[in-house]
Design a protein around this motif. Structure first.
Motif, PDB file in Angstrom:
ATOM      1  N   ALA A 233      16.765  -0.333 -31.124  1.00  0.00           N
ATOM      2  CA  ALA A 233      18.100  -0.072 -31.676  1.00  0.00           C
ATOM      3  C   ALA A 233      18.129  -0.376 -33.167  1.00  0.00           C
ATOM      4  O   ALA A 233      18.717   0.373 -33.960  1.00  0.00           O
ATOM      5  N   ALA A 234      17.490  -1.477 -33.579  1.00  0.00           N
ATOM      6  CA  ALA A 234      17.436  -1.814 -35.005  1.00  0.00           C
ATOM      7  C   ALA A 234      16.651  -0.761 -35.775  1.00  0.00           C
ATOM      8  O   ALA A 234      17.032  -0.374 -36.891  1.00  0.00           O
ATOM      9  N   LEU A 235      15.573  -0.289 -35.198  1.00  0.00           N
ATOM     10  CA  LEU A 235      14.781   0.754 -35.846  1.00  0.00           C
ATOM     11  C   LEU A 235      15.574   2.050 -35.957  1.00  0.00           C
ATOM     12  O   LEU A 235      15.552   2.722 -36.989  1.00  0.00           O
ATOM     13  N   ALA A 236      16.297   2.418 -34.900  1.00  0.00           N
ATOM     14  CA  ALA A 236      17.094   3.645 -34.915  1.00  0.00           C
ATOM     15  C   ALA A 236      18.233   3.557 -35.919  1.00  0.00           C
ATOM     16  O   ALA A 236      18.599   4.558 -36.540  1.00  0.00           O
ATOM     17  N   ASP A 237      18.809   2.363 -36.099  1.00  0.00           N
ATOM     18  CA  ASP A 237      19.889   2.208 -37.080  1.00  0.00           C
ATOM     19  C   ASP A 237      19.388   2.407 -38.498  1.00  0.00           C
ATOM     20  O   ASP A 237      20.137   2.841 -39.377  1.00  0.00           O
ATOM     21  N   GLY A 238      18.113   2.133 -38.728  1.00  0.00           N
ATOM     22  CA  GLY A 238      17.558   2.261 -40.075  1.00  0.00           C
ATOM     23  C   GLY A 238      17.135   3.672 -40.427  1.00  0.00           C
ATOM     24  O   GLY A 238      16.813   3.965 -41.576  1.00  0.00           O
ATOM     25  N   VAL A 239      17.121   4.577 -39.470  1.00  0.00           N
ATOM     26  CA  VAL A 239      16.687   5.952 -39.732  1.00  0.00           C
ATOM     27  C   VAL A 239      17.874   6.766 -40.207  1.00  0.00           C
ATOM     28  O   VAL A 239      18.910   6.827 -39.550  1.00  0.00           O
ATOM     29  N   GLN A 240      17.721   7.396 -41.354  1.00  0.00           N
ATOM     30  CA  GLN A 240      18.766   8.263 -41.902  1.00  0.00           C
ATOM     31  C   GLN A 240      18.182   9.664 -42.083  1.00  0.00           C
ATOM     32  O   GLN A 240      17.201   9.845 -42.790  1.00  0.00           O
ATOM     33  N   ALA A 241      18.776  10.636 -41.431  1.00  0.00           N
ATOM     34  CA  ALA A 241      18.308  12.022 -41.555  1.00  0.00           C
ATOM     35  C   ALA A 241      18.828  12.623 -42.848  1.00  0.00           C
ATOM     36  O   ALA A 241      19.959  12.347 -43.264  1.00  0.00           O
ATOM     37  N   PRO A 242      18.005  13.434 -43.517  1.00  0.00           N
ATOM     38  CA  PRO A 242      18.494  14.114 -44.713  1.00  0.00           C
ATOM     39  C   PRO A 242      19.625  15.077 -44.344  1.00  0.00           C
ATOM     40  O   PRO A 242      19.686  15.569 -43.219  1.00  0.00           O
ATOM     41  N   PRO A 243      20.517  15.360 -45.281  1.00  0.00           N
ATOM     42  CA  PRO A 243      21.670  16.216 -44.971  1.00  0.00           C
ATOM     43  C   PRO A 243      21.287  17.634 -44.510  1.00  0.00           C
ATOM     44  O   PRO A 243      21.991  18.237 -43.712  1.00  0.00           O
TER      45      PRO A 243
END
Length: 95
Positions: free
Chosen positions: A18-28
């Motif tokens: 969950a912590a790893l997934a929260d840190g992933v930001q997809a480009p617009p």
């Protein structure tokens, strides 16, 4: 004891993921880019398939013409006119 260890391990793994997934930001524009790549691959797949079908068709046509070209010119047993009247073919006009 084994049950609590496995439960704790599962909980820790869930928290880490969950912590790893929260840190992933997809480009617009990630969706547009992925869709464009998918469409290019789909076009390439269809083009390769069309070329393959055309090659197989051309090859089958050429093999058929080659076989017809190498057929014996003399009339075979079927068209010789000898045999029983039931299996006789129509008379061919003589020049």
């Amino acid at each position: 004891m084994n049950e609590t260890t496995s439960g704790r391990t599962e909980r820790e793994l869930r928290e880490a993921l969950a912590a790893l997934a929260d840190g992933v930001q997809a480009p617009p524009d990630a969706y547009r880019t992925a869709r464009g790549e998918w469409l290019r691959r789909e076009r390439r797949r269809r083009l390769v398939l069309a070329v393959l079908v055309a090659v197989v068709f051309a090859l089958a046509t050429l093999i058929g013409l080659w076989v017809l070209n190498h057929a014996p010119a003399d009339p075979g047993v079927i068209f010789s006119g000898t045999g029983s009247p039931a299996s006789a073919s129509l008379p061919r006009p003589q020049p």
